[in-house]
Design an enzyme around this catalytic site. Structure first.
Site, PDB file in Angstrom:
ATOM      1  CE  LYS A  14      -2.302  -0.826   3.663  1.00 46.33           C
ATOM      2  NZ  LYS A  14      -1.524  -3.101   4.097  1.00 46.33           N
ATOM      3  NE  ARG A  89      -4.176  -1.380   9.867  1.00 44.72           N
ATOM      4  CZ  ARG A  89      -3.629  -0.735   9.254  1.00 44.72           C
ATOM      5  NH1 ARG A  89      -3.736   0.723   8.947  1.00 44.72           N
ATOM      6  NH2 ARG A  89      -1.971  -1.455   9.431  1.00 44.72           N
ATOM      7  NE  ARG A 128       6.447  -2.234   6.187  1.00 48.54           N
ATOM      8  CZ  ARG A 128       5.488  -2.930   5.750  1.00 48.54           C
ATOM      9  NH1 ARG A 128       5.397  -2.190   4.394  1.00 48.54           N
ATOM     10  NH2 ARG A 128       4.924  -3.731   6.514  1.00 48.54           N
ATOM     11  NE  ARG A 134       6.518  -0.569  10.074  1.00 43.67           N
ATOM     12  CZ  ARG A 134       4.906  -0.737   9.374  1.00 43.67           C
ATOM     13  NH1 ARG A 134       5.184   0.652   8.614  1.00 43.67           N
ATOM     14  NH2 ARG A 134       4.340  -1.005   9.910  1.00 43.67           N
ATOM     15  NE  ARG A 146       2.438  -5.046  11.410  1.00 41.82           N
ATOM     16  CZ  ARG A 146       3.142  -4.822  10.910  1.00 41.82           C
ATOM     17  NH1 ARG A 146       4.370  -5.689  10.746  1.00 41.82           N
ATOM     18  NH2 ARG A 146       3.176  -4.662   9.666  1.00 41.82           N
TER      19      ARG A 146
HETATM   20  P1  AMP Z   1       0.633   0.212   9.081  1.00 35.64           P
HETATM   21  O1  AMP Z   1       1.871   1.665   8.568  1.00 35.64           O
HETATM   22  O2  AMP Z   1      -0.616   1.012   8.355  1.00 35.64           O
HETATM   23  O3  AMP Z   1       1.080  -1.235   8.811  1.00 35.64           O
HETATM   24  O4  AMP Z   1       0.039   0.531  10.390  1.00 35.64           O
HETATM   25  C1  AMP Z   1       1.372   0.569  11.969  1.00 35.64           C
HETATM   26  C2  AMP Z   1       0.815   0.291  12.680  1.00 35.64           C
HETATM   27  O5  AMP Z   1      -0.141   1.166  13.173  1.00 35.64           O
HETATM   28  C3  AMP Z   1      -0.249  -0.707  12.773  1.00 35.64           C
HETATM   29  O6  AMP Z   1       0.160  -2.185  13.309  1.00 35.64           O
HETATM   30  C4  AMP Z   1      -1.317  -0.295  13.827  1.00 35.64           C
HETATM   31  O7  AMP Z   1      -1.028  -0.431  15.221  1.00 35.64           O
HETATM   32  C5  AMP Z   1      -0.991   0.719  14.144  1.00 35.64           C
HETATM   33  N1  AMP Z   1      -2.686   1.480  13.051  1.00 35.64           N
HETATM   34  C6  AMP Z   1      -1.963   2.174  11.284  1.00 35.64           C
HETATM   35  N2  AMP Z   1      -3.899   2.812  11.331  1.00 35.64           N
HETATM   36  C7  AMP Z   1      -4.441   2.482  12.257  1.00 35.64           C
HETATM   37  C8  AMP Z   1      -5.659   2.013  11.629  1.00 35.64           C
HETATM   38  N3  AMP Z   1      -6.438   2.560  11.041  1.00 35.64           N
HETATM   39  N4  AMP Z   1      -6.334   1.832  13.149  1.00 35.64           N
HETATM   40  C9  AMP Z   1      -5.989   1.365  14.231  1.00 35.64           C
HETATM   41  N5  AMP Z   1      -4.295   1.040  13.759  1.00 35.64           N
HETATM   42  C10 AMP Z   1      -3.605   1.366  13.357  1.00 35.64           C
END
Ligand code: AMP
Length: 192
Positions: A14, A89, A128, A134, A146
């Protein structure tokens, strides 16, 4: 405005595809993951709240996420459009997003679901993790959590958009440029 939800499991690509989409279509990128990481690095209160959820690979509570997105949306409502990455989400977030956009007489134009098999996702995330810094990309247990959270809490969002006839699926495996070209095809159709 053209407002797109770029959707898919962690590691589906994404972020990579969002960068290309914003360049081509001049859209504003709203990535809730990036926003949380920014808050974390700046040590804000919001960052402190989000950290404990992110560290475990769990979702940050809806009310926290929704409040953060509300502020961002109100700042970019005059732009050509928005690409939402990693948001919504949960179905609650999707409903809240529709309500936020409605206030500005806007709507989601379409959702693009990037489909990638689980084994490929895990390999991509671990790869990654070697460069992203991260911590949630480096621990297999967190990665698996996740993916489970995605299946249980996030995947129902696809049905939410399907019921609005806004769901478009794209194969997320292949060269970055080929996947991008499939995405552009969907966006061009939505923009017509
Ligand atoms: P991402 O970079 O999108 O993989 O997000 C990393 C982490 O941020 C996720 O594993 C969640 O803990 C948190 N996070 C990001 N976006 C959301 C969302 N829309 N709702 C809840 N938690 C989020």
């Amino acid at each position: 405005m053209i407002n797109i939800v770029l959707f898919g499991p962690p590691g589906a690509g994404k972020g990579t595809q969002s960068d290309k989409i914003i360049d081509k279509y001049n859209l504003t990128h709203i990535s809730t993951g990036d926003l949380f990481r920014k808050h974390l690095s700046e040590g804000t209160e919001l960052g402190k709240i989000a950290k404990k959820y992110m560290d475990e690979g769990n979702l940050v509570p809806d009310d926290v996420v929704i409040k953060m997105v509300e502020i961002i949306i109100s700042e970019c409502i005059d732009c050509p459009g928005v690409i939402f990455d990693g948001f919504p989400r949960t179905v609650n977030q999707a409903i809240a997003l529709d309500q936020m956009l409605e206030k500005f007489e806007e709507t989601i134009s379409g959702m693009i679901l990037l489909e990638v098999e689980e084994e490929e996702l895990i390999n991509r995330i671990l790869l990654r993790g070697k460069t992203s810094g991260r911590t949630d990309d480096q621990d297999l247990e967190k990665i698996n959590n996740r993916i489970e959270v995605y299946k249980e809490e996030t995947l129902p969002v696809a049905n939410y958009y399907k019921s609005q006839s806004k769901l478009n699926t794209v194969n997320g495996v292949g060269s970055i440029d080929n996947i991008f070209s499939d995405i552009c095809h969907v966006i061009d159709n939505l923009a017509e």
